[in-house]
Write an enzyme that holds these catalytic residues in place. Structure first.
Site, PDB file in Angstrom:
ATOM      1  N   LYS A  29      -1.741  -4.047   6.068  1.00  0.00           N
ATOM      2  CA  LYS A  29      -2.114  -3.212   5.122  1.00  0.00           C
ATOM      3  C   LYS A  29      -2.331  -1.961   5.346  1.00  0.00           C
ATOM      4  O   LYS A  29      -3.102  -1.384   6.494  1.00  0.00           O
ATOM      5  CB  LYS A  29      -3.271  -3.937   4.396  1.00  0.00           C
ATOM      6  CG  LYS A  29      -2.756  -4.942   3.561  1.00  0.00           C
ATOM      7  CD  LYS A  29      -3.654  -5.775   2.741  1.00  0.00           C
ATOM      8  CE  LYS A  29      -4.219  -4.749   1.680  1.00  0.00           C
ATOM      9  NZ  LYS A  29      -3.508  -4.150   0.936  1.00  0.00           N
ATOM     10  N   GLY A  30      -2.693  -0.987   4.432  1.00  0.00           N
ATOM     11  CA  GLY A  30      -3.143   0.281   4.877  1.00  0.00           C
ATOM     12  C   GLY A  30      -2.344   1.541   4.751  1.00  0.00           C
ATOM     13  O   GLY A  30      -2.575   2.773   4.901  1.00  0.00           O
ATOM     14  N   GLY A  31      -1.026   1.209   4.423  1.00  0.00           N
ATOM     15  CA  GLY A  31      -0.089   2.357   4.045  1.00  0.00           C
ATOM     16  C   GLY A  31      -0.586   3.294   3.068  1.00  0.00           C
ATOM     17  O   GLY A  31      -0.297   4.646   3.197  1.00  0.00           O
ATOM     18  N   LYS A  51       9.019  -6.772   2.367  1.00  0.00           N
ATOM     19  CA  LYS A  51       7.699  -6.887   3.262  1.00  0.00           C
ATOM     20  C   LYS A  51       7.517  -8.053   3.940  1.00  0.00           C
ATOM     21  O   LYS A  51       6.742  -8.236   4.748  1.00  0.00           O
ATOM     22  CB  LYS A  51       6.560  -6.691   2.116  1.00  0.00           C
ATOM     23  CG  LYS A  51       6.495  -5.577   1.289  1.00  0.00           C
ATOM     24  CD  LYS A  51       6.264  -4.323   1.763  1.00  0.00           C
ATOM     25  CE  LYS A  51       6.299  -3.063   0.692  1.00  0.00           C
ATOM     26  NZ  LYS A  51       5.054  -3.153  -0.165  1.00  0.00           N
ATOM     27  N   THR A  84      -4.886  -1.924  -3.999  1.00  0.00           N
ATOM     28  CA  THR A  84      -4.409  -0.427  -4.119  1.00  0.00           C
ATOM     29  C   THR A  84      -2.977  -0.424  -3.731  1.00  0.00           C
ATOM     30  O   THR A  84      -2.537  -1.171  -2.888  1.00  0.00           O
ATOM     31  CB  THR A  84      -5.257   0.533  -3.059  1.00  0.00           C
ATOM     32  OG1 THR A  84      -6.741   0.487  -3.667  1.00  0.00           O
ATOM     33  CG2 THR A  84      -4.805   1.779  -3.176  1.00  0.00           C
ATOM     34  N   GLY A  85      -2.378   0.573  -4.265  1.00  0.00           N
ATOM     35  CA  GLY A  85      -0.900   0.739  -3.871  1.00  0.00           C
ATOM     36  C   GLY A  85       0.023   0.308  -5.209  1.00  0.00           C
ATOM     37  O   GLY A  85      -0.460   0.157  -6.272  1.00  0.00           O
ATOM     38  N   ALA A 140       0.832  -5.277   0.362  1.00  0.00           N
ATOM     39  CA  ALA A 140       0.760  -5.215   1.635  1.00  0.00           C
ATOM     40  C   ALA A 140       1.930  -4.605   2.198  1.00  0.00           C
ATOM     41  O   ALA A 140       2.836  -4.170   1.447  1.00  0.00           O
ATOM     42  CB  ALA A 140       0.812  -6.597   2.323  1.00  0.00           C
ATOM     43  N   GLU A 152     -10.303  -2.293   1.336  1.00  0.00           N
ATOM     44  CA  GLU A 152      -9.458  -3.606   0.819  1.00  0.00           C
ATOM     45  C   GLU A 152      -9.853  -4.692   1.738  1.00  0.00           C
ATOM     46  O   GLU A 152      -9.923  -5.856   1.038  1.00  0.00           O
ATOM     47  CB  GLU A 152      -8.013  -3.210   1.210  1.00  0.00           C
ATOM     48  CG  GLU A 152      -7.286  -2.279   0.062  1.00  0.00           C
ATOM     49  CD  GLU A 152      -5.843  -1.930   0.474  1.00  0.00           C
ATOM     50  OE1 GLU A 152      -5.286  -1.313  -0.414  1.00  0.00           O
ATOM     51  OE2 GLU A 152      -5.590  -1.926   1.823  1.00  0.00           O
ATOM     52  N   ASP A 168      -3.821  -8.078  -4.031  1.00  0.00           N
ATOM     53  CA  ASP A 168      -3.439  -6.796  -3.338  1.00  0.00           C
ATOM     54  C   ASP A 168      -2.103  -6.784  -2.754  1.00  0.00           C
ATOM     55  O   ASP A 168      -1.509  -7.828  -2.546  1.00  0.00           O
ATOM     56  CB  ASP A 168      -4.549  -6.689  -2.400  1.00  0.00           C
ATOM     57  CG  ASP A 168      -4.719  -5.148  -1.995  1.00  0.00           C
ATOM     58  OD1 ASP A 168      -3.753  -4.235  -2.270  1.00  0.00           O
ATOM     59  OD2 ASP A 168      -5.646  -4.809  -1.202  1.00  0.00           O
TER      60      ASP A 168
END
Ligand code: 5RP
Length: 241
Positions: A96-98, A123, A28-29, A85, A105, A83
């Site tokens: 992760k999780g922004g 990053k 995701t992202g 990050a 995830e 994914d």
């Protein structure tokens, strides 16, 4: 080259790791979205893969791109998850999780034989923590959970403000799982595995954004080209362009 082009380059390199018949986790992202779009192009050209999305947003993107989807109830393992990050350190631990999808995830990453993290090279950090650590919590008893988190932070040698995440409309951000996110502004997490363990032990914490020992490969796109870093070898293995 702008940031979005770098993200697409990293995604394009990850696509090279996808083979016919693979069962894929779809991250995701904004970077993972490039991967989904490029995968869709390959699928429309005849590639046969099946994906498990890590969020409702990615599910919608994948379906729009024509990617066949399944769930972790219907298959036992995934071959690969790709994914993004928010931060990655030289041991390939990550924050992760922004985008708020950390719980799914992490479930998908834990069910995958390999995890490739794709990112622009901003990053890559020496020490995790400048990016606020997302902690997914149950709304019930939030103050008690935050007090327990503060104790865990003290024990883990960090401190900082905790902010309940808001959505763009000003309301509390609600995850796909119906939970809230507390963003912890810790600045410098010197022992991320220890902090991860301390947070795991708090009843109101559903999951946190420290991804410890999950990424096997990191693909970083920067103005100098693409760097591929493999777990256990912090040397740069592949460099192109
Ligand atoms: C979502 C995530 C994302 O992978 C992370 O926030 C990076 O996003 P982006 O690729 O847009 O920079 O963890 O929960």
């Amino acid at each position: 080259m702008n940031m979005d082009e770098l993200k697409r380059q990293a995604a394009a390199r990850a696509i090279e790791q996808v083979d016919n018949g693979m069962r894929l986790g779809l991250g995701t992202g904004s970077t993972a979205k490039h991967f989904v779009e490029l995968l869709g192009e390959r699928v429309r050209a005849g590639l046969d893969v099946v994906g498990v999305p890590t969020s409702e947003v990615t599910r919608a993107d994948a379906l729009r791109c024509g990617i066949r989807l399944t769930t972790l109830d219907d298959i036992d393992r995934l071959d690969l998850v790709v994914d993004g990050a928010d931060e990655i350190d030289p041991t390939l631990n990550a924050i992760k999780g922004g985008g708020g999808a950390l719980l799914r995830e992490k479930i998908v990453a834990a069910a995958s034989d390999r995890m490739i993290v794709i990112a622009d090279d901003s990053k890559w950090v020496a020490t995790l923590g400048r990016f606020p650590l997302p902690v997914e919590v149950i709304p019930f008893g939030l103050a008690a959970t935050q007090r327990a988190m503060a104790r865990a932070f003290a024990e883990g040698g960090v401190s900082g403000q905790m902010v309940v995440r808001k959505a763009k409309d000003g309301h509390v951000f609600v995850t796909d799982g119906g939970h809230w996110i507390v963003d912890a502004h810790l600045e410098r997490i010197t022992d991320a595995p220890r902090l991860a363990g301390l947070l795991n032990a708090i009843p109101g914490v559903v999951e946190h954004g420290l991804f410890i020992g999950l990424a096997s490969t990191v693909i970083l796109a920067g103005s100098q080209g693409i760097r591929v870093v493999e777990r256990g070898n912090t040397a740069i293995l592949g460099e192109t362009e």
